[in-house]
Design a protein around this motif. Structure first.
Motif, PDB file in Angstrom:
ATOM      1  N   GLY A  34     -64.939 -33.592 -62.010  1.00 62.56           N
ATOM      2  CA  GLY A  34     -63.976 -33.168 -61.191  1.00 62.56           C
ATOM      3  C   GLY A  34     -63.735 -31.759 -61.531  1.00 62.56           C
ATOM      4  N   LYS A  35     -63.976 -31.168 -62.618  1.00 57.38           N
ATOM      5  CA  LYS A  35     -63.330 -30.095 -63.019  1.00 57.38           C
ATOM      6  C   LYS A  35     -64.572 -28.930 -62.526  1.00 57.38           C
ATOM      7  N   SER A  40     -59.730 -31.259 -55.451  1.00 59.51           N
ATOM      8  CA  SER A  40     -59.523 -32.305 -56.314  1.00 59.51           C
ATOM      9  C   SER A  40     -59.889 -33.565 -55.703  1.00 59.51           C
ATOM     10  N   THR A  41     -60.419 -34.225 -56.456  1.00 62.36           N
ATOM     11  CA  THR A  41     -61.099 -35.811 -56.253  1.00 62.36           C
ATOM     12  C   THR A  41     -60.365 -36.813 -56.679  1.00 62.36           C
ATOM     13  N   LYS A  42     -59.041 -36.831 -57.016  1.00 60.50           N
ATOM     14  CA  LYS A  42     -58.124 -37.935 -57.735  1.00 60.50           C
ATOM     15  C   LYS A  42     -57.615 -38.661 -56.410  1.00 60.50           C
TER      16      LYS A  42
END
Length: 76
Positions: A34-35, A40-42
């Motif tokens: 995800g960086k 954001s994929t949180k």
């Protein structure tokens, strides 16, 4: 033949004197999940809503524009 080989090596040596070699350690990026993407994929539900809105807009646009063209022509 040997004279030509030695002449070329001298040219190569002079050409690379001012050049700095590229190193693999010049930049460092972490290899985290995800960086490497700009969002954001949180939060999975929020990501699902954003993806559906983004892709749904692109899918619906031709249908909306066709409806608008028919509406302007008075056929709807």
């Amino acid at each position: 033949m040997n004279a030509a080989v030695f002449a070329r090596t001298g040219i190569r040596a002079r050409a690379t004197v001012g050049a700095t070699p590229l190193r693999s350690g010049a930049y460092h990026w972490t290899n985290d999940n995800g960086k490497n993407i700009p969002f954001s994929t949180k939060n999975k539900p929020a990501l699902a809503v954003k993806v559906v809105a983004y892709l749904g807009t692109g899918f619906a646009l031709p249908f909306v524009s066709a409806y608008w063209q028919h509406y302007k022509a008075g056929r709807v």
